[in-house]
Design an enzyme around this catalytic site. Sequence first.
Site, short mmCIF file in Angstrom:
data_model
loop_
_atom_site.label_atom_id
_atom_site.label_comp_id
_atom_site.label_asym_id
_atom_site.label_seq_id
_atom_site.Cartn_x
_atom_site.Cartn_y
_atom_site.Cartn_z
N ASN A 151 0.84 -1.20 0.00
CA ASN A 151 0.00 0.00 0.00
C ASN A 151 0.87 1.25 0.00
O ASN A 151 1.98 1.22 0.53
CB ASN A 151 -0.90 0.01 1.25
CG ASN A 151 -1.94 -1.09 1.18
OD1 ASN A 151 -2.49 -1.36 0.12
ND2 ASN A 151 -2.21 -1.71 2.31
N CYS A 173 -5.70 -7.45 -2.97
CA CYS A 173 -6.10 -7.03 -1.63
C CYS A 173 -7.17 -7.98 -1.13
O CYS A 173 -8.07 -8.35 -1.87
CB CYS A 173 -6.62 -5.60 -1.67
SG CYS A 173 -7.18 -4.99 -0.07
N HIS A 174 -7.10 -8.34 0.14
CA HIS A 174 -8.05 -9.33 0.69
C HIS A 174 -9.26 -8.70 1.36
O HIS A 174 -10.09 -9.41 1.93
CB HIS A 174 -7.32 -10.25 1.68
CG HIS A 174 -6.52 -9.52 2.71
ND1 HIS A 174 -5.36 -10.01 3.24
CD2 HIS A 174 -6.71 -8.32 3.32
CE1 HIS A 174 -4.86 -9.17 4.12
NE2 HIS A 174 -5.67 -8.14 4.19
N HIS A 209 -9.51 -0.34 -1.09
CA HIS A 209 -9.92 -0.03 0.27
C HIS A 209 -11.18 0.83 0.35
O HIS A 209 -11.64 1.15 1.44
CB HIS A 209 -8.78 0.63 1.08
CG HIS A 209 -7.66 -0.29 1.37
ND1 HIS A 209 -6.36 0.15 1.59
CD2 HIS A 209 -7.60 -1.65 1.46
CE1 HIS A 209 -5.58 -0.90 1.81
NE2 HIS A 209 -6.31 -2.00 1.73
#
Length: 453
Positions: A151, A173-174, A209
């Site tokens: 990130n 990304c999880h 995000h």
Amino acid sequence: MKYNGDKVEGIKIAYIGGGSRGWAWRLMSDLALEQSLSGTVYLYDIDYEAAKTNEIIGNNLKSQWEYKSVDSMEEALKGADFVIISILPGTFNEMMSDVHTPEKFGIYQSVGDTTGPGGLFRALRTIPLYVEFANKIKKYCPEAWVINYTNPMALCVKTLYETFPKIKAFGCCHEVFSTQNLIAKAAKEIEGIECSREDIRTNVLGINHFTWIDKATYKNIDLIPVYKKFVEKYFESGYEDRGDWKESYFNSANKVKFDLFNKYGIIAAAGDRHLAEFIPFFGYLENPEAVAKWKFHLTPVSWRIKNREELIKKSKKMAKGEEKFEIEPSGEEGVKQMKALLGLGDLITNVNLPNRGQMEGVEFNTVVETNAFFTKDRVQPIISGKLPDTVNMLLSPHVLNQKMIFEAAIKKDKELVFHAFLNDPFVRKLTYSDAKKLFNEMFDNAREYLKGW
């Protein structure tokens, strides 16, 4: 690299940040469990001792993979089939400034690695590194597939493509996975439907995000109305799907997620800690008391420093055989993605890629997060449509800042990056004078990484 029936042997993976005590260990575990792939992982890290320790840990697993620590990025990259990048840009000293200096001005960040003042200054440290990575990938392994975990995700991926337009890269990304798990739990609780997140079809769109799900189905069942009932049931109390929210800085009761669903009618698909930072004007991060009311956490950098010390001790014990390395599925999809790219089965999952039309309402080349189709040597973004205008408005300052921050970092333009700083929703609560003071203090704290500005 060669194919042997339904197996691929002799794969070379270059790992930039190979001393990692998080992502690297997850990769080791997933590779050990995947019997169709074998080869060598070259571990490069500016902390060579950390990479060397990971070499020992990886080879102690006695899997079909060999691990080699190397002291030059070039050696790791030369002829690689895959490149994995997971680094900490700078040190926790700089992250201390990213996260905690703004608190002097009443700005509280729950993570500080993607957006807000912290995300911006982290990006200024990261972008020059990614220019170097892209140029070296172009020189030593231009056909490699590059998987980024660092990130700020969007700006890392943007830098790779802007520097080397023909690069084959994507960001993973999880955060969406946990939201898909939450939808599966809602389906079970409200309708008695037993399903896993992999059974649910979701349409993912947004920026990293700050992702959203506007369609979710299991077989022919629309799960959005099911999720609505779930939110109605748990909005006041929250829903602690990963245990008591007070027990971990990374747990929450999903109240931010539920509040955004009530406001906009679609599912916010990231953890509350991340979501709250994109929309500070909703008061989730007004002060530490507000954060507690919404049942999530500010993650102090002091905890990260302490946790790193514990992980260093753990790594030394595992290298000496004093502690067992637990081989278990990590829940990440990097190895599944590699399999698909090697032609061993197709895959659809969410990744970060430059917008080539897969998401409407967002400028081309903005790095967006949508579903993509993985098949042999190809990642094809899937058309995701458009967010409601009301939600797209929330994305707008962040999309613009992605462009401005990148341009400012490349040009070393302090004035331009200050304007991006002013455009951040966190900073808009400040007077111009206070914003300038905060910016200058954070800039001075990062000066070691901003030579030539």
